[in-house]
Design a protein around this motif. Structure first.
Motif: not given
Ligand code: FAD
Length: 84
Positions: A15-16, A34-35, A42, A59-60, A63
């Motif tokens: 999402i970020a 994206e890998a 998540h 899954t994201g 909770v």
């Molecule tokens: C089981 C679970 C329950 C959760 N419950 C909640 C909740 O109830 N409420 C809430 O607010 N948040 C919750 N979260 C947290 C929330 O889902 C995450 O904070 C959010 O999805 C993180 O987003 P992000 O984009 O920062 O990271 P991520 O979703 O981790 O995305 C990172 C992406 O980068 C990719 N990547 C990494 N390294 C590389 C690379 N070198 N090259 C290319 N791609 C790469 C990965 O494959 C991934 O797709 C939960 C998380 C989990 C795991």
């Protein structure tokens, strides 16, 4: 602000990364790396069957409940229970 357009790489399609890429792409040339084979990181909806019933589990936000997000519920003025 007059910022010249740039070529920008965003690593990660969670999402970020998707939010950054979306907004940056309004002024710049953005490439998202994206890998995984799918976007979302998540955050994903997975179908789970339990006692003969199918549930779509996000899954994201697994909770996202009253105890953990009570301030959210208050600020959004959401009903605590779904309407019958
Ligand atoms: C089981 C679970 C329950 C959760 N419950 C909640 C909740 O109830 N409420 C809430 O607010 N948040 C919750 N979260 C947290 C929330 O889902 C995450 O904070 C959010 O999805 C993180 O987003 P992000 O984009 O920062 O990271 P991520 O979703 O981790 O995305 C990172 C992406 O980068 C990719 N990547 C990494 N390294 C590389 C690379 N070198 N090259 C290319 N791609 C790469 C990965 O494959 C991934 O797709 C939960 C998380 C989990 C795991």
């Amino acid at each position: 602000m007059n910022v010249p357009a740039s070529r920008i790489a965003v690593v990660g399609g969670g999402i970020a990364g998707m939010a950054c890429a979306h907004y940056l792409s309004q002024r710049h040339e953005v490439t998202l790396f994206e890998a995984n084979a799918h976007l979302g990181g998540h955050t994903a909806t997975v179908d789970v069957e339990l006692h003969g019933h199918r549930h779509a589990i996000d899954t994201g936000f697994i909770v996202f409940n009253d105890r953990t997000f009570s301030a959210c519920w208050r600020s959004w003025a959401c009903p605590r229970k779904p309407p019958k």
